[in-house]
Design a protein around this motif. Structure first.
Motif, PDB file in Angstrom:
ATOM      1  N   GLN A 100      -9.687   0.987  -2.376  1.00 14.45           N
ATOM      2  CA  GLN A 100      -8.751  -0.131  -2.199  1.00 14.45           C
ATOM      3  C   GLN A 100      -7.472   0.090  -3.003  1.00 14.45           C
ATOM      4  O   GLN A 100      -6.373  -0.086  -2.479  1.00 14.45           O
ATOM      5  CB  GLN A 100      -9.412  -1.443  -2.636  1.00 14.45           C
ATOM      6  CG  GLN A 100     -10.456  -1.977  -1.683  1.00 14.45           C
ATOM      7  CD  GLN A 100      -9.878  -2.334  -0.326  1.00 14.45           C
ATOM      8  OE1 GLN A 100     -10.273  -1.778   0.701  1.00 14.45           O
ATOM      9  NE2 GLN A 100      -8.936  -3.245  -0.307  1.00 14.45           N
ATOM     10  N   ASN A 146      -2.730   7.505  -4.900  1.00 12.57           N
ATOM     11  CA  ASN A 146      -1.645   6.653  -4.438  1.00 12.57           C
ATOM     12  C   ASN A 146      -0.285   7.181  -4.859  1.00 12.57           C
ATOM     13  O   ASN A 146       0.713   6.994  -4.155  1.00 12.57           O
ATOM     14  CB  ASN A 146      -1.830   5.219  -4.952  1.00 12.57           C
ATOM     15  CG  ASN A 146      -2.045   5.138  -6.447  1.00 12.57           C
ATOM     16  OD1 ASN A 146      -2.987   5.733  -6.974  1.00 12.57           O
ATOM     17  ND2 ASN A 146      -1.181   4.423  -7.143  1.00 12.57           N
ATOM     18  N   ARG A 199       0.529  -6.752  -5.307  1.00 10.03           N
ATOM     19  CA  ARG A 199      -0.242  -5.552  -5.657  1.00 10.03           C
ATOM     20  C   ARG A 199      -0.163  -5.271  -7.153  1.00 10.03           C
ATOM     21  O   ARG A 199      -1.190  -4.998  -7.794  1.00 10.03           O
ATOM     22  CB  ARG A 199       0.263  -4.349  -4.875  1.00 10.03           C
ATOM     23  CG  ARG A 199      -0.347  -3.027  -5.348  1.00 10.03           C
ATOM     24  CD  ARG A 199      -0.078  -1.906  -4.391  1.00 10.03           C
ATOM     25  NE  ARG A 199      -0.372  -0.591  -4.955  1.00 10.03           N
ATOM     26  CZ  ARG A 199      -1.603  -0.077  -5.053  1.00 10.03           C
ATOM     27  NH1 ARG A 199      -2.646  -0.777  -4.658  1.00 10.03           N
ATOM     28  NH2 ARG A 199      -1.781   1.138  -5.549  1.00 10.03           N
ATOM     29  N   HIS A 239      -5.917   1.890   0.521  1.00  6.39           N
ATOM     30  CA  HIS A 239      -5.695   0.823   1.490  1.00  6.39           C
ATOM     31  C   HIS A 239      -4.628  -0.175   1.050  1.00  6.39           C
ATOM     32  O   HIS A 239      -3.866  -0.666   1.892  1.00  6.39           O
ATOM     33  CB  HIS A 239      -7.004   0.100   1.791  1.00  6.39           C
ATOM     34  CG  HIS A 239      -8.033   0.996   2.406  1.00  6.39           C
ATOM     35  ND1 HIS A 239      -7.752   1.830   3.468  1.00  6.39           N
ATOM     36  CD2 HIS A 239      -9.348   1.203   2.122  1.00  6.39           C
ATOM     37  CE1 HIS A 239      -8.837   2.498   3.810  1.00  6.39           C
ATOM     38  NE2 HIS A 239      -9.821   2.150   3.000  1.00  6.39           N
ATOM     39  N   ASP A 240      -4.557  -0.498  -0.238  1.00  5.11           N
ATOM     40  CA  ASP A 240      -3.564  -1.453  -0.722  1.00  5.11           C
ATOM     41  C   ASP A 240      -2.279  -0.777  -1.181  1.00  5.11           C
ATOM     42  O   ASP A 240      -1.338  -1.459  -1.580  1.00  5.11           O
ATOM     43  CB  ASP A 240      -4.134  -2.281  -1.885  1.00  5.11           C
ATOM     44  CG  ASP A 240      -5.294  -3.171  -1.438  1.00  5.11           C
ATOM     45  OD1 ASP A 240      -5.384  -3.433  -0.228  1.00  5.11           O
ATOM     46  OD2 ASP A 240      -6.081  -3.588  -2.303  1.00  5.11           O
TER      47      ASP A 240
END
Length: 374
Positions: free
Chosen positions: A362, A49, A318, A366-367
């Motif tokens: 995730q 990320n 988040r 995706h998040d």
């Protein structure tokens, strides 16, 4: 008035924000209270990320030249049994995880920037149409201020009613040394009220860290190797090869449980906004995410309070989820009672690989914020 943004703090989050603003043609000043020559930090991990956001900024080649890319991360018991083996190759289409020395990362992110070192901000006051900043060099007016000055943020402390970090019940030590094992991926060993991590960070260097349950403010400047003498043979090899002059950093693990995102013309970023426990390796990553999201909000909405409110709205849920998960992992990892340790190791060891992969996907993909098109 300058018509600029002031970024307070030239750490990872502040430097990333400066690079993002530069990409978007937004003027800023960057203050850092410490001198540029101060030795700093040890190692850190950047999961996918974070690396894909830095790749989009053009830093990918420099990161890979200085750091260590890894495709797997393991948790082992204090006897050496593998409890969890996270294979990241399935996520490689989105990017790569890597570990790097903190000073190397800061050096890479500072390229092309001109931080003003030795500039300590002592007060920040909102004057409605602008914000007044007081430093050792006097007062100045800015459109907006971004506090990226760390867990013990002086800017945050200057604002009434803001929270302070809370002790998590365990302290930590960290340092770097030449790698006697030739590791290519990180491994963390879980014992009773203690953990030890070995992370290759490139250039033949190894980042070593430990945690131990302890009252707050109990100083022990030497690395606590006696706590880990019964750990596996590879741990003892690292212990025996530690150079005697090695600088060890000890810090109590603290968390900003109540997150602080913004005031009308003041934004908080990274640890200044949401200092996390380090158990997911997401401290640097969430700071980088904050910087990218904040810069995009400012680019699309202008230097306005509305842009800061949008930034907080995007980030709040988040980061709260990551903070909770990190807190739980820390509590699990620091358990001491023998029956709970056996249960912990049994549960982790029998967690399906697919479940671990799903959680990683995730959190990291995706998040996570998508890389902007610069």
């Amino acid at each position: 008035m300058t018509g600029k943004i002031l970024i307070v703090g030239a750490g990872i989050g502040g430097l990333t924000l400066a690079q993002c603003l530069r990409k978007r043609g937004i003027e800023f000043d960057l203050f850092e209270q410490m001198p540029p020559t101060r030795p700093e930090g040890a190692g850190l991990s950047l999961t996918i990320n974070a690396t894909r956001l830095l790749d989009a900024l053009g830093f990918g080649p420099a990161l890979r030249a200085r750091g260590q890319v890894y495709h797997r991360a393991r948790i082992k018991s204090d006897s050496g049994a593998v409890l969890q083996d996270l294979d990241l190759k399935a996520l490689s289409r989105w990017g790569e995880a890597l570990a790097i020395h903190r000073a190397d990362l800061r050096h890479i992110l500072s390229q092309g920037l001109q931080p003003q070192y030795g500039r300590e901000v002592t007060d920040v006051q909102d004057r409605r149409e602008h914000i007044e900043v007081t430093s050792g060099q006097g007062k100045a007016l800015y459109e907006l201020v971004v506090a990226a000055d760390g867990l013990h943020s002086g800017v945050r402390r200057s604002q009434p009613g803001t929270p302070s970090p809370v002790y998590s019940g365990y302290t930590s030590w960290r340092y770097t040394q030449p790698d006697p094992l030739g590791l290519s991926e990180p491994v963390e060993y879980w014992g009773s009220g203690r953990r030890l991590g070995l992370v290759p960070i490139g250039q033949g260097q190894l980042y070593v860290y430990a945690t131990f349950n302890s009252p707050a403010r109990v100083k022990s400047p030497a690395f606590p190797w006696p706590l880990f003498e019964a750990f596996p043979e590879e741990v003892r090899r690292v212990m025996d090869s530690m150079p005697p002059e090695t600088r060890v950093i000890q810090t109590d693990v603290r968390e900003l449980k109540t997150h602080v995102w913004h005031r009308p013309r003041l934004a908080f970023l990274g640890d200044a906004a949401h200092g996390l426990t380090p158990n997911l390796g997401q401290g640097a990553g969430t700071s980088i995410e904050d910087a990218v999201v904040l810069a995009e909000c400012l680019y699309h909405q202008g230097l306005t309070p509305q842009a800061l409110a949008s930034y907080a709205q995007v980030r709040r849920t988040r980061v709260q989820a990551i903070a909770r998960q990190s807190r739980v992992v820390g509590r699990f990892g620091q358990l001491e009672a023998a029956p709970l340790l056996r249960l912990r190791d049994w549960v982790i060891g029998r967690t399906p690989e697919a479940a671990a992969q799903h959680n990683a996907r995730q959190m990291m993909i995706h998040d996570a914020p998508q890389p902007p098109q610069y």
